[in-house]
Scaffold this motif. Structure first.
Motif, mmCIF file in Angstrom:
data_model
loop_
_atom_site.group_PDB
_atom_site.id
_atom_site.type_symbol
_atom_site.label_atom_id
_atom_site.label_comp_id
_atom_site.label_asym_id
_atom_site.label_seq_id
_atom_site.Cartn_x
_atom_site.Cartn_y
_atom_site.Cartn_z
ATOM 1 N N UNK A 55 19.160 46.970 62.927
ATOM 2 C CA UNK A 55 18.838 45.785 62.696
ATOM 3 C C UNK A 55 18.782 45.685 60.963
ATOM 4 N N UNK A 56 19.188 44.486 60.551
ATOM 5 C CA UNK A 56 19.053 44.469 58.973
ATOM 6 C C UNK A 56 18.902 43.251 58.517
ATOM 7 N N UNK A 57 18.058 42.745 57.467
ATOM 8 C CA UNK A 57 17.644 41.599 56.825
ATOM 9 C C UNK A 57 17.940 41.597 55.480
ATOM 10 N N UNK A 58 17.993 40.476 54.834
ATOM 11 C CA UNK A 58 18.184 40.164 53.446
ATOM 12 C C UNK A 58 18.209 39.130 52.755
ATOM 13 N N UNK A 59 18.440 39.002 51.472
ATOM 14 C CA UNK A 59 18.592 37.539 50.972
ATOM 15 C C UNK A 59 19.291 37.677 49.686
ATOM 16 N N UNK A 60 19.458 36.847 48.967
ATOM 17 C CA UNK A 60 20.143 36.617 47.621
ATOM 18 C C UNK A 60 19.213 36.353 46.408
ATOM 19 N N UNK A 61 19.503 36.935 45.354
ATOM 20 C CA UNK A 61 18.600 36.936 44.102
ATOM 21 C C UNK A 61 19.632 36.532 42.984
ATOM 22 N N UNK A 62 19.016 35.926 41.764
ATOM 23 C CA UNK A 62 19.624 35.505 40.733
ATOM 24 C C UNK A 62 18.691 36.039 39.581
ATOM 25 N N UNK A 63 19.102 37.065 38.687
ATOM 26 C CA UNK A 63 18.421 37.429 37.509
ATOM 27 C C UNK A 63 18.277 36.295 36.146
ATOM 28 N N UNK A 64 17.087 35.887 35.892
ATOM 29 C CA UNK A 64 16.679 34.915 35.036
ATOM 30 C C UNK A 64 16.457 35.470 33.613
ATOM 31 N N UNK A 65 16.088 36.792 33.439
ATOM 32 C CA UNK A 65 15.878 37.103 32.192
ATOM 33 C C UNK A 65 16.304 38.702 31.769
#
Length: 208
Positions: A105-115
């Motif tokens: 089983x795997x979960x996840x999401x996406x991120x974006x660096x702001x600083x």
């Protein structure tokens, strides 16, 4: 105005609540690099295992949460079946014969660096570990609660942190933590204007 995520084509924010809560019971890449926590408790990304800058802030795309399954061989992915948390878990067939643990089983999401030095970089975080899944689940439930309270600010701004526990056989085990700093709109508007960003300290690069 800082644009964090484009809103065109996104489903209604209110529809997030049910699907985000489902990730706590269920337990194609939107990012450019793979972000993970290594065994020493450092957040790293990319093939060269570059260390993410400490105290940098990251925006979580609220529509990028996924769940599904992955099959690992000897250090390589043999199969991966992922879907949005708004959809049922993907159907499974027989795991590849070389998969050491079958389908995990795997979960996840996406991120974006702001600083910081990595500002503007997009990343994907996926995990099969108990600690990693707990971190994603905790963030997902917090997001569901935020959407119920104020659907106009569904984007979590977080800092990449860590926790640990002691395993009787393996010693200290580090686990990821997404520390929520604030909630902003899809266009990046916070509740109030942020203070000027301090100069970022230099960071150590890690060898692959």
């Amino acid at each position: 105005m800082l644009t964090v995520f484009k809103s065109a084509g996104l489903p209604a924010v209110a529809a997030l609540v049910t699907s985000l809560r489902s990730i706590a019971t269920d337990v194609g890449p939107a990012g450019v690099v793979i972000l993970k926590m290594d065994k020493t408790g450092h957040w790293v990304y990319g093939a060269d295992q570059t260390e993410a800058q400490e105290d940098a802030t990251w925006a979580i795309n609220p529509f990028s949460f996924v769940h599904g399954f992955i099959a690992w061989g000897d250090g390589e992915v043999l199969g991966e079946k992922m879907a949005s948390v708004s959809q049922p878990l993907p159907e499974l067939d027989v795991a590849p014969p070389q998969a050491k643990k079958g389908w995990e089983t795997q979960v996840g999401m996406s991120l974006k660096c702001l600083t910081g030095e990595d500002k503007g970089m997009e990343a994907r975080f996926t995990t099969t570990s108990v600690g990693g899944k707990r971190a994603v689940q905790t963030l997902a439930v917090a997001l569901a609660e935020q959407v119920e309270k104020d659907a106009t600010k569904p984007v979590a701004i977080v800092k990449l942190k860590k926790d640990h526990y002691t395993h009787k056989s393996y010693g200290r085990i580090y686990t990821p933590v997404f520390g929520v700093v604030e909630w902003v709109s899809m266009d990046g508007e916070p509740d109030a204007a942020p203070e000027a960003e301090p100069e970022a300290p230099p960071r150590r690069r890690r060898a692959a």
